[in-house]
Structure formats: structure tokens, C-alpha cells
Write an enzyme that holds these catalytic residues in place. Structure first.
Site, mmCIF file in Angstrom:
data_model
loop_
_atom_site.group_PDB
_atom_site.id
_atom_site.type_symbol
_atom_site.label_atom_id
_atom_site.label_comp_id
_atom_site.label_asym_id
_atom_site.label_seq_id
_atom_site.Cartn_x
_atom_site.Cartn_y
_atom_site.Cartn_z
ATOM 1 N N ASP A 240 5.121 77.753 14.227
ATOM 2 C CA ASP A 240 5.319 76.329 14.511
ATOM 3 C C ASP A 240 6.187 76.186 15.760
ATOM 4 O O ASP A 240 7.191 76.887 15.934
ATOM 5 C CB ASP A 240 5.995 75.641 13.330
ATOM 6 C CG ASP A 240 6.060 74.134 13.506
ATOM 7 O OD1 ASP A 240 5.054 73.485 13.168
ATOM 8 O OD2 ASP A 240 7.085 73.616 13.986
ATOM 9 N N ILE A 241 5.785 75.271 16.659
ATOM 10 C CA ILE A 241 6.530 75.040 17.900
ATOM 11 C C ILE A 241 7.819 74.292 17.577
ATOM 12 O O ILE A 241 7.802 73.275 16.881
ATOM 13 C CB ILE A 241 5.689 74.238 18.906
ATOM 14 C CG1 ILE A 241 4.363 74.965 19.190
ATOM 15 C CG2 ILE A 241 6.456 73.995 20.191
ATOM 16 C CD1 ILE A 241 3.411 74.185 20.050
ATOM 17 N N GLU B 53 1.240 71.017 15.580
ATOM 18 C CA GLU B 53 1.763 72.103 16.409
ATOM 19 C C GLU B 53 1.890 73.403 15.622
ATOM 20 O O GLU B 53 2.644 74.298 16.007
ATOM 21 C CB GLU B 53 3.128 71.710 16.990
ATOM 22 C CG GLU B 53 4.235 71.523 15.976
ATOM 23 C CD GLU B 53 4.323 70.098 15.442
ATOM 24 O OE1 GLU B 53 5.388 69.705 14.989
ATOM 25 O OE2 GLU B 53 3.304 69.372 15.484
#
Length: 538
Positions: free
Chosen positions: A419-420, A462
Site C-alpha cells: 500500500d502506498i 492504491e
């Protein structure tokens, strides 16, 4: 007995909520799903209120729970009829006064029961009798009319799937209707009293029947937006996208050039309005059995000027690679006037066999192009439109297949959730176009890192998912750290734009479900977030 009814009514309430949510999640954009969800909410309110009314002792409690339950049972018949009218695509729904008449009794009976009826007081006289008769008549007529509409919908339909849907809904509705009528009206008329106010239990049979029809036969349509304008533009011949009801949902620009129609004129009209051929009509009647491309050598299509133009056409089913359900059909037509003119020229000028061979090669090229287009369409259906990684649905199916392989071989399988960090800040500060660029760049980097050893996909937003068959936890952890470091070193030519990621890595335990495996990786991902981000947890 009251406690048993209390428990049973609460269980019924929970079942209605579960059925409603399950159906809504199948297609949240479908009007039918929304109406069916509303119906289940009203039934759950009915069951919930009655569960407490069974135990109520004071007149205030009895009155309160009765009035709350009236929100559900007063609306039940109207919403059921409105749902059936939408399901059967009844033409009377085009008139506002019909919609008004359908829902009016619900509000009238609800108003009377909330403000004029006190269940804790034994009422007698003319007014209560009239109210009882009107309430019975409203429910009886609306529910009976719903059943009749379902019956004739199935009887008139030419499609086998719709007939099966109608039969299942009709049978479950009749059972529910007769059960409620017997318990509430017929048996008490003979002095046999069973459970008072048990309609919410009887309605469960109908609701479960409708739910099964939705799940089993999938009468909720998949939107034709899966077919992109880009793909339509690539096809140089006359092209239609047609839904499973035979209505045109999309066309390419050749329609204007060849037939003279504007695309918005043809949208939502029947394909049979311009292709008046019995063979096409028969194909649409038996559309559920269309599995492979069918070609017609000469079909007449009518232009907007009334001219009949000969075409050779191919009809290709667009089938979901996962569910195997038919989404739409692709009709591509090649203008036969070109071929006919060519044949006339051959006869007139005594063309050589070499020209005939070239004509055949041209036709073969068209067929190959159609096959290539179909391959592109199938591939697009399982890819994320932005990153070109596998989409959420397809990666889940691939994970299930890998679990089966791992169980058989007893080999290792690791899973990575990525996950960003602070991605919302990227969108807020730099805009969604830059955010999309970040997603595409990360998708390309991830794919390059695991292309030969694993499978990567965009899980949503994301968040990315990576499957690593035949790799244990330690090796997967090394790859995750490599990906994390590489992402941290990316340059986007924008000041102050630095991207980091948090990653959770876990190894599959044999016989573990895909859901549990993803949840473990997700928990490790959130642990990485909690421990400061830009790190890997295993």
C-alpha cells in the site's frame, strides 16, 4: 411461546438483512437490486419490531413496537409490486400516476396504523372493521397481482433463462402467499388459531426464492462499458455491441459512414429494427446457448435512407472469463457491395486467378482481425484499466488456483500486500493525474520485479497484491524489501514528491482459505503502517 417467537423473529430479521446486503453487493448500480434491498430492510424492521412486541407487557410498549412494525408490513405489498413491475419491465411504469397508485396504499395504511390504531385496546365497531378489510384487500390484491405479473412474464418470455427465473420466483411467491393467507385468514375463519401476526415469517420464503434467482440465473445485467471506445475505433468494419436483450448499446463511427445513422439514434433500439432477418431473430431467442462466433455470408441491413445493403457478418459472444456468463454480443459486418463490385469486375475484365486469391486473402485477413479483436476484448476484461495489472476479481481467482496447486504439491506459496503511504496527500497536493502517474509507475516497477517469478495485481485504490508461488517467507521478504527500496528511489521530476510503501508478507499455511491468507497479509500491512510506514512486516 412468546420467547420462542421473539428468538425466531430476531433470526428472521438477521436473515432479511443478510439477504438484502448480499444481493445489493452483487450489483449496487442495479435498480432491481436497490429495490430488493429496500424490501429486505422493511421486512427486517417488521421482524425486529414484532420480536419485541411478542414480549411486550405494557400498553405503551405494545403500541410502540406495533407502530414501528407497521413501517415494514404496510410498505411490503407496495414495494413488492413496484419491484415486480421493474423486474418485468412493465410499460405502465412510464406513467407517473401508476407509480403513485402503487405506493399510495402503503402511506395511507401506515398513517392510519401509526396515528389511529392502538393494538393494546380491543377495538370494535364500523371503523376498525373497515380498516381491517381495506388492509387485507390492499395486501391481497397487490401480492396476487405481483404473482400474476411474474407468471405471465415467464410465460411470454422467449428466453430460457427468464423462464427459469420467473418459475422460481413464481413458485416461492405462491408458497409464501398461500402460507400467509392460510395462517392469517383461512385457518382463523375455521376457529384454528396458530401464530398471530406471522406474515414476516411467511415472506421469508419469497425473499429467499428471489435471492436464489438473482444468484443462480444472474438476471442483473453487466454494463456494456466494458467495451471501450478505443476497441471500437480499432475495428474498421461496421460494428455493433448488443446486450442480451437484443438492444444496441454501442456502435462505431462506420455506422454513420455506411448506414447514415447517428450513434445516439441507434442506442437502446433493437438490432432487429435494422437487421430484419429471421436468422438473427432466432439467434437472439436462443442467445444463452451462443458460445462461439457465428458467421452469416449474406445479411441485409437497412440504412437510414431505406436502402437495403448486403453484409457478411460475424456474431461473437463476449463472455466473462471468470463467471462464464454472457456479457454482450459483438456484431461486425463487412459491406458486401465491395465484394460484389469486385466480382463484377472479375467477370467484366476476366481477371486472373491471382486476383481471386488476393480477394480470399483479404477475407481471411478480416477473419483473423476479428479473432484478434476478440482476444483483446477477453484480455481487457481481466486487466485493471489504469495499471494494466490483473484486476481485483481476476487476481482472486488466480490466488484460488495457486492455493490448489500448493495443496497438491505441498510446495511453498507467499503473498504480499503493498500500500502506498500517504497516497491521499499525493492526490490532494499534486492532483489526481499525478496520482494516476504514480500508480502506473509503481505498477510497472512491481511487474518488472516479479514478472518471471510471480503474479501481480491491483487490489483496489492504491493497494497492490503479489503472489509468489514456490517461494518461502524469507525469500518473499527479500523481494518485498527490494521493491520497497526501489520505489523509494523513484524520481517523478516533481519537487517534494517522494513515494514510499508499506508491505505485509506472509506464507500460505496448507488448507488455509484465500480469504484468511489475504487477511493475514492485510494485518501485517497495517502493522507496517502502524510501526512507522516505509517498511516490510512478516
Amino acid at each position: 411461546m412468546s420467547k420462542i417467537l421473539y428468538v425466531f423473529s430476531l433470526i428472521t430479521c438477521i436473515l432479511y438483512l443478510q439477504v438484502g446486503l448480499y444481493t445489493y453487493k452483487l450489483n449496487s448500480k442495479s435498480k432491481i437490486c436497490k429495490l430488493f434491498f429496500l424490501l429486505n430492510i422493511l421486512l427486517s424492521i417488521w421482524s425486529f419490531a414484532f420480536s419485541f412486541e411478542y414480549l411486550a407487557e405494557s400498553s405503551f410498549d405494545i403500541s410502540f413496537w406495533y407502530k414501528l412494525s407497521s413501517v415494514g408490513w404496510c410498505s411490503f405489498a407496495s414495494i413488492t409490486l413496484y419491484l415486480v413491475l421493474n423486474l418485468t419491465k412493465n410499460k405502465f411504469l412510464n406513467y407517473f400516476f401508476v407509480k403513485f397508485l402503487v405506493v399510495l396504499p402503503a402511506f395511507v395504511t401506515m398513517f392510519i396504523n401509526i396515528f389511529f390504531i392502538d393494538p393494546s385496546v380491543t377495538a370494535s365497531g364500523f371503523f376498525p372493521s373497515i380498516i381491517s378489510i381495506l388492509d387485507f384487500s390492499y395486501n391481497f390484491i397487490y401480492l396476487l397481482l405481483s404473482i400474476i405479473l411474474i407468471y405471465f412474464w415467464g410465460k411470454k418470455s422467449l428466453k430460457l433463462k427468464e423462464k427459469k427465473q420467473a418459475r422460481l420466483i413464481f413458485i416461492s411467491s405462491v408458497i409464501s402467499f398461500l402460507l400467509n393467507l392460510s395462517v392469517q385468514t383461512i385457518l382463523p375463519a375455521f376457529g384454528i388459531h396458530t401464530v398471530h401476526d406471522s406474515g414476516q415469517f411467511c415472506a421469508l420464503v419469497m425473499v429467499l426464492g428471489v435471492c436464489y434467482a438473482i444468484k443462480r440465473y444472474q438476471f442483473l445485467r453487466v454494463p456494456s462499458s466494458l467495451i471501450t471506445e478505443e476497441l471500437l475505433t480499432e475495428i474498421m468494419d461496421l460494428t455493433f455491441i448488443v446486450d442480451t436483450d437484443g438492444n444496441i448499446t454501442n456502435v462505431n463511427k462506420k455506422i454513420k459512414d455506411i448506414l447514415g445513422y447517428d450513434s445516439n439514434v441507434l442506442t437502446n433500439t433493437s438490432i432487429l429494427d435494422i437487421i430484419k432477418e429471421k436468422s438473427i431473430e432466432n439467434l437472439l431467442v436462443d442467445i444463452d446457448n451462443l458460445k462461439n462466433t457465428i458467421r452469416f455470408n449474406k445479411i441485409t441491413i437497412f440504412s437510414s435512407y431505406g436502402e437495403s445493403i448486403p453484409f457478411s457478418i460475424s456474431v461473437t459472444p463476449l463472455i466473462d472469463s471468470i463467471t462464464k456468463e454472457l456479457l454482450s454480443i459483438l456484431i461486425v459486418g463487412h459491406d458486401m457491395r465491395i465484394v460484389e463490385n469486385l466480382q463484377n469486375e472479375i467477370k467484366k475484365h476476366n481477371l486472373t486467378s491471382e486476383k481471386l486469391k488476393k480477394s480470399n486473402e483479404k477475407i481471411e485477413h478480416i477473419n483473423n482481425k476479428l479473432l484478434e479483436t476478440n482476444t483483446i476484448l477477453k484480455e481487457k476484461a481481466c486487466r485493471d484499466g489504469l495499471t494494466n495489472l490483473y484486476n481485483h476479481q481476476h487476481i482472486n481467482e488466480l490466488l484460488k488456483l495457486e492455493l490448489i496447486k500448493a495443496n497438491r504439491s505441498k510446495g511453498a506459496l507467499s503473498l504480499m500486500m503493498l500500500d502506498i503511504d500517504f497516497f491521499k496527500v499525493v492526490n490532494d497536493n499534486f492532483g489526481h493525474q499525478i496520482g494516476d502517474k504514480v500508480l502506473v509507475t509503481l505498477g510497472n516497477l512491481i511487474n518488472s520485479k516479479v514478472d518471471k517469478i510471480g503474479i501481480s495485481g491491483r487490489y483496489g485504490g492504491e493497494e497492490f497484491i503479489i503472489l509468489l508461488p514456490n517461494l518461502d517467507l524469507d525469500k518473499a521478504y527479500e523481494i518485498a524489501n527490494d521493491i520497497r527500496v526501489s520505489i523509494g528511489q523513484l524520481k517523478f521530476e516533481i519537487d517534494d514528491l517522494n513515494i514510499t510503501v508499506s508491505i505485509g508478507v506472509c506464507q500460505y499455511d496448507l488448507k488455509e482459505t484465500s480469504t484468511l491468507l489475504i487477511n493475514r497479509a492485510d494485518n501485517l500491512l497495517y502493522k507496517a503502517k502502524k510501526n512507522g510506514r516505509n517498511r516490510v512486516e512478516k
